[in-house]
Write an enzyme that holds these catalytic residues in place. Structure first.
Site, mmCIF file in Angstrom:
data_model
loop_
_atom_site.group_PDB
_atom_site.id
_atom_site.type_symbol
_atom_site.label_atom_id
_atom_site.label_comp_id
_atom_site.label_asym_id
_atom_site.label_seq_id
_atom_site.Cartn_x
_atom_site.Cartn_y
_atom_site.Cartn_z
ATOM 1 N N ASP A 1 0.823 -1.351 0.187
ATOM 2 C CA ASP A 1 0.057 0.013 0.106
ATOM 3 C C ASP A 1 0.895 1.337 -0.002
ATOM 4 O O ASP A 1 1.762 1.192 0.931
ATOM 5 C CB ASP A 1 -0.807 0.156 1.235
ATOM 6 C CG ASP A 1 -1.909 0.968 1.183
ATOM 7 O OD1 ASP A 1 -2.686 1.311 0.467
ATOM 8 O OD2 ASP A 1 -1.575 2.017 2.251
ATOM 9 N N GLU B 1 1.750 -0.088 -4.768
ATOM 10 C CA GLU B 1 0.882 0.979 -5.231
ATOM 11 C C GLU B 1 1.718 2.234 -5.185
ATOM 12 O O GLU B 1 2.167 2.641 -4.312
ATOM 13 C CB GLU B 1 -0.424 0.953 -4.353
ATOM 14 C CG GLU B 1 -1.341 2.105 -4.772
ATOM 15 C CD GLU B 1 -2.123 2.607 -3.549
ATOM 16 O OE1 GLU B 1 -3.384 2.869 -3.813
ATOM 17 O OE2 GLU B 1 -1.895 2.247 -2.336
#
Length: 547
Positions: A211, A279
């Site tokens: 993330d 990401e």
């Protein structure tokens, strides 16, 4: 299943991730096994046969760690345990065992850039300026007038700095105030997070989705971000109504020191033949950062940027622009393409496409160079669910409603059976309402309909797996002709010609030189006509193998 204590040597392809198809599960909304209205790990295990039936290589599971759930699991209070809402570590072991038995690898979503403010690390860090973890988070003194240390903004709105009355200092939070940023300039923090990764690798995971991977490290000098001229604003990672898009984020993220930590993580993953997809949240340099983070064999295996997750429907010219840019700045890197995920409006609604468009884009994704990620319910062509304000759970949507309605519309429960309570998701009251529109598009209904898009997803994924040129090959001769995008994919002796009419009108293009055999008939592919052209109907591909 007991956890492993040492990595097991493997003769498996170390590039298994290259060209892989990954299925993302949002645990809260996939399948509830105990009737509390929230999906859980045993629910995922129950539905793994459906995921396996798609032919995917891996499943990515969004966070299930202990958390106060202020951001629904992306605020972690214990990295090495399962939140009771989702089950237990034993349930996770069952999931791993079941997935591996079905031939599916498991990637878990690691949130390293920040923790919950209820994590013991932060509770200790905020207690004083001289405790053992005082430097584990990003603390800074106020300016002489009491205002924050600099002008950095939070993606969730407002200043990225929150005043703490115990330390009488500000702490950095790129997201919610309850998500303080960890300080990657502190070696002990890096080691603690590497230990977390090893804990899950020892437990059998095959890798990670990382993330906000470019947010790990901040500028140690805390320099102000410069203003961004309105004509340069590119609201990909935040909605246009959020002033976050008014800055050029030179100093609050994407710092060069980040690569040093990713190199350490890569060395650890290589011991387990594991892989990670990062990401990258960048509005202006997303593909450049993708190239920096994935080129060579020292950092991440793959990353995804937001170019195909944006509101801009991918026309032939736009896809060519994106892929040309990848070839320019990330030719030695590896992208992972996605159209939908848990953070954006579902793409059939976002782009306003019908069934034919959804099918063509699916086929296109499986032919692009890179890996592919599909989001739960995407295989059913689910549209964005429409929710009332009083049903919202997402703090992001509540903050910017109604100009930005948040992420709940893409997070509503998966629909399995039309005649079951709440679409077969739960026997309780679901945490978000089940869309009535979705109840007409369930897995059970589509399984019975040979023409349903669910079967098109299976055929598209099978087509990708059948051709090494699509999984791992190079992409060349990228062209556009009106609404038609075309390119060649080649791996060894296999060469494929791929063309896509991304539009509602018929089109014709010349066949490349040489002899070509039509393939992909089950995907609606057209063949060459006697005039030596491919005649494509609206939203139709042409797929051919060099003879």
């Amino acid at each position: 299943m007991s956890k492993n204590t040492l990595p097991v040597p493997s003769t498996e392809d170390r590039d298994w991730w290259r060209g892989a198809v990954i299925y993302q599960v949002y645990p809260r909304s996939f399948q509830d096994s105990n009737g509390d209205g929230v999906g859980d790990l045993l629910g995922i295990s129950r539905r793994l046969p459906h995921i396996a039936s798609l032919g995917v290589d891996a499943v990515w599971i969004s966070p299930f760690f202990r958390s106060p759930m202020k951001d629904f699991g992306y605020d972690v209070s214990d990295y090495c345990d399962v939140d009771p809402m989702f089950g237990s570590l034993a349930d996770f072991d069952t999931l791993i065992e079941t997935a591996h038995m079905l031939g599916i690898k498991v990637l878990i979503d690691l949130v390293m850039s920040h923790s919950s403010d209820q994590h013991p690390w932060f509770e200790e860090s905020r207690a004083s300026k001289d405790n053992a973890r005082a430097n584990w988070y990003v603390w800074a003194d106020a300016k002489p007038d009491g205002t924050p240390p600099n002008n950095w903004l939070s993606i969730f709105g407002g200043s990225a700095w929150q005043w703490d009355t115990t330390r009488c200092q500000y702490y950095l939070h790129n997201f919610l105030t309850s998500q303080p940023d960890l300080n990657f300039h502190e070696p002990q923090v890096q080691q603690a997070l590497l230990d977390v990764a090893q804990f899950w690798l020892d437990r059998g995971v095959n890798g990670f989705r990382l993330d906000t991977v470019n947010f790990y490290t901040h500028d140690a000098q805390l320099r102000d971000n410069p203003a961004l001229a309105p004509e340069r604003r590119n609201p990909i990672t935040a909605p246009a109504v959020n002033p976050y898009t008014w800055q050029e984020h030179l100093y609050d993220k994407t710092q060069p020191e980040n690569l040093e930590f990713l190199a350490k993580l890569r060395k650890l993953m290589d011991r387990y033949n594991a892989a990670a997809v990062g990401e990258i949240g960048e509005d202006l340099r997303g593909l450049e950062v993708l190239g920096e983070y994935t080129s060579g064999n020292e950092h991440l295996q793959m990353s995804y940027a937001f170019e195909l997750l944006s509101n801009k429907a991918p026309s032939a010219d736009y896809v060519k622009e994106v892929m040309d840019k990848v070839a320019e700045v990330a030719s030695d890197g590896w992208a992972c393409w996605a159209f939908s995920n848990h953070d954006v409006e579902r793409h059939v609604s976002r782009w306003g496409i019908g069934d034919a468009g959804a099918r063509l884009y699916t086929t296109l994704m499986m032919c692009l160079r890179g890996s592919a990620c599909i989001y739960q319910g995407e295989e059913l062509a689910l549209p964005e669910a429409v929710l009332a304000f009083e049903d919202l759970q997402d703090p992001y949507g509540i903050m910017f409603w109604p100009a930005f309605k948040g992420r709940d519309g893409c997070r509503t429960p998966m629909v399995w059976e039309p005649n079951e309570h709440h679409g077969g998701f739960t026997i309780g009251q679901p945490w978000l309402p089940v869309s009535h529109e979705h109840l007409r598009m369930t897995v059970e209904d589509q399984e019975k309909d040979p023409a349903a898009i669910l079967h098109h997803y299976r055929r598209s994924i099978a087509f990708r797996h059948a051709h090494s040129a699509l999984r791992k090959g190079e992409m060349t001769d990228l062209k556009t002709d009106g609404t038609v995008l075309s390119f060649l994919r080649k791996d060894g002796a296999e060469e494929l010609f791929c063309a896509f009419n991304i539009g509602p009108e018929p089109a014709a293009i010349d066949a490349p030189a040489g002899k070509w055999q039509q393939v992909g008939v089950e995907l609606g592919s057209t063949g060459t006509a006697p005039d030596g052209k491919f005649h494509l109907g609206p939203w139709q591909p042409a797929l051919a193998l060099r003879m």
